[in-house]
Design a protein around this motif. Structure first.
Motif, PDB file in Angstrom:
ATOM      1  N   ASP A  11       0.848  -1.163   0.034  1.00 58.18           N
ATOM      2  CA  ASP A  11       0.062   0.164   0.039  1.00 58.18           C
ATOM      3  C   ASP A  11       1.040   1.270   0.130  1.00 58.18           C
ATOM      4  O   ASP A  11       0.284   2.176  -0.151  1.00 58.18           O
ATOM      5  CB  ASP A  11      -0.835   0.247   1.197  1.00 58.18           C
ATOM      6  N   SER A 200      -2.364   1.585   7.684  1.00 55.35           N
ATOM      7  CA  SER A 200      -1.508   1.021   6.791  1.00 55.35           C
ATOM      8  C   SER A 200      -0.309   0.602   7.592  1.00 55.35           C
ATOM      9  O   SER A 200       0.502   1.407   7.756  1.00 55.35           O
ATOM     10  CB  SER A 200      -1.210   1.857   5.616  1.00 55.35           C
ATOM     11  N   THR A 219      -4.470  -1.937   5.733  1.00 59.19           N
ATOM     12  CA  THR A 219      -3.746  -2.574   4.591  1.00 59.19           C
ATOM     13  C   THR A 219      -2.238  -2.782   5.177  1.00 59.19           C
ATOM     14  O   THR A 219      -1.742  -2.354   6.369  1.00 59.19           O
ATOM     15  CB  THR A 219      -3.474  -1.476   3.678  1.00 59.19           C
ATOM     16  N   HIS A 262      -5.634  -7.270   1.532  1.00 56.12           N
ATOM     17  CA  HIS A 262      -5.203  -7.157   0.328  1.00 56.12           C
ATOM     18  C   HIS A 262      -6.036  -6.881  -0.763  1.00 56.12           C
ATOM     19  O   HIS A 262      -5.807  -6.526  -1.829  1.00 56.12           O
ATOM     20  CB  HIS A 262      -4.016  -8.379  -0.134  1.00 56.12           C
ATOM     21  N   THR A 265     -10.543  -4.554   1.818  1.00 52.85           N
ATOM     22  CA  THR A 265     -10.091  -2.978   2.513  1.00 52.85           C
ATOM     23  C   THR A 265      -9.561  -2.058   1.484  1.00 52.85           C
ATOM     24  O   THR A 265     -10.091  -1.059   1.320  1.00 52.85           O
ATOM     25  CB  THR A 265      -9.098  -3.202   3.411  1.00 52.85           C
ATOM     26  N   PRO A 266      -8.709  -2.584   0.457  1.00 52.71           N
ATOM     27  CA  PRO A 266      -8.231  -1.638  -0.666  1.00 52.71           C
ATOM     28  C   PRO A 266      -9.302  -1.136  -1.354  1.00 52.71           C
ATOM     29  O   PRO A 266      -9.524  -0.029  -2.056  1.00 52.71           O
ATOM     30  CB  PRO A 266      -7.117  -2.178  -1.292  1.00 52.71           C
TER      31      PRO A 266
END
Length: 276
Positions: A11, A200, A219, A262, A265-266
Motif C-alpha cells: 500500500d 496502513s 492494509t 489485500h 479493504t483496498p
C-alpha cells in the motif's frame, strides 16, 4: 514465472530509477509473490525538482506516472499511483521563502494532484504534517495543508494517504469530517493500531495477527524508499509478500484475513479492483 495464488498489495512503496534499484526492486517484489502496488510520489527534491509554484509539482507527478508505466510494461504488476506533496516540503521550501508561502505552494501542488486523480491517472492523493519536532507555526500551516487535502479528496471522491507523526492522529477525524470527507477514506501511512483512521501497517508490525483476529480493516506496506544510500529502508521490496505468506503458513492469519487486507479493504477505501 508462476501465476500467483493470492493477490498481494503493497500500500505504500517507492520505486526510484534515479536513486535506487528502480525496476529491479519491482521485479524482486513480484518474484516474492507481490501482484499490486500503490506507487507513492517521492519528495520533489529527490527527483531534482525545486518548486516555486504548485504547478511545478506536475514534474514530480509526471515522473511518477512514467515510472508506473515502466513497472507495468516490464513486469505486468498492477500499479496504482498515489500523488501528493510530502509534509517535509514545508521545511525544505522555507529555505527559499516564508513558511506561509511554502504552505501555499504545497496546497497548489495538492490541487494539481487532485486533477490527476479526477482524470483517472491516479487513485488517491497524499498529504500530511511533519513527523519530526517542529514549531507551532509549521504545525498550524501544515494542518491547513492537510485540511486542503481533505477538502480536495472529498470534492473528487477519492482517498488520501497521510504521512504524519507516530500515533493515532485522532484529531484528523474531525478535520476530515469538517471538510466533508469520510475518515475511513483517510489512510494513516506507517500507521499504528490505535488510530481511528484506516491504518496502513508496515509489514513486520507485530499487531497484524491480533488485528486480524479482531477483523480490523487495515492494509500493509513496506514504505520501501528505493535509495541506494539507504538500502532496504524502511523494509525491503520483498517484505509485504514474504511477511503475508509467512503469517498464512504459520496460521497466524487466515485466507479470509489475507483477502480482507489485500483485496477487500483496498477496494473499500480506494475503490480499486484487486484481482488476479
Amino acid at each position: 514465472m508462476r501465476t500467483p495464488k493470492y493477490p498481494i498489495l503493497d500500500d505504500h512503496i517507492h520505486i526510484d530509477p534515479r536513486n535506487g534499484k528502480g525496476i529491479e526492486a519491482a521485479k524482486e517484489y513480484q518474484r516474492a509473490g507481490g501482484t499490486h502496488i500503490c506507487l507513492v510520489t517521492k519528495p520533489s527534491w529527490s527527483l531534482g525538482v525545486h518548486p516555486t509554484t504548485g504547478e511545478d509539482f506536475n514534474q514530480v507527478f509526471d515522473e511518477t506516472l512514467d515510472i508506473a508505466k515502466q513497472i507495468h510494461d516490464k513486469t505486468g504488476l498492477i500499479v496504482f499511483p498515489i500523488l501528493g506533496v510530502h509534509p517535509a516540503e514545508i521545511t525544505v521550501l522555507a529555505e527559499r521563502m516564508s513558511y506561509s508561502e511554502a504552505a501555499d505552494i504545497m496546497m497548489g501542488g495538492l490541487a494539481c494532484a487532485a486533477h490527476y486523480v479526477a482524470e483517472g491517472k491516479a487513485i488517491a492523493i497524499k498529504s500530511g504534517r511533519p513527523h519530526y519536532d517542529t514549531t507551532k507555526e509549521i504545525t498550524n500551516l501544515s494542518n491547513q495543508v492537510v485540511s486542503q487535502g481533505f477538502r480536495l479528496a472529498a470534492d473528487i471522491g477519492c482517498a488520501i494517504q497521510i504521512h504524519a507523526e507516530s500515533g493515532p492522529c485522532s484529531d484528523m477525524v474531525e478535520m476530515a469530517k469538517t471538510e466533508g470527507l469520510d475518515p475511513n477514506k483517510v489512510i494513516k501511512h506507517f500507521g499504528t493500531p490505535d488510530t481511528p483512521l484506516t491504518p496502513s501497517l508496515v509489514a513486520k508490525h507485530e499487531a497484524i495477527p491480533e488485528l486480524c483476529r479482531q477483523q480490523r480493516e487495515f492494509t500493509i506496506e513496506s514504505d520501501y524508499m528505493d535509495e541506494n544510500s539507504r538500502p532496504g529502508a524502511v523494509i525491503g521490496p520483498k517484505s509485504v509478500p514474504r511477511f503475508t505468506m509467512r503469517h498464512l503458513e504459520q496460521g497466524t492469519i487466515t485466507e479470509n484475513d489475507l483477502y480482507r487486507i489485500h483485496m477487500h479493504t483496498p477496494n473499500k477505501v480506494y475503490g480499486i479492483d484487486i484481482s488476479l
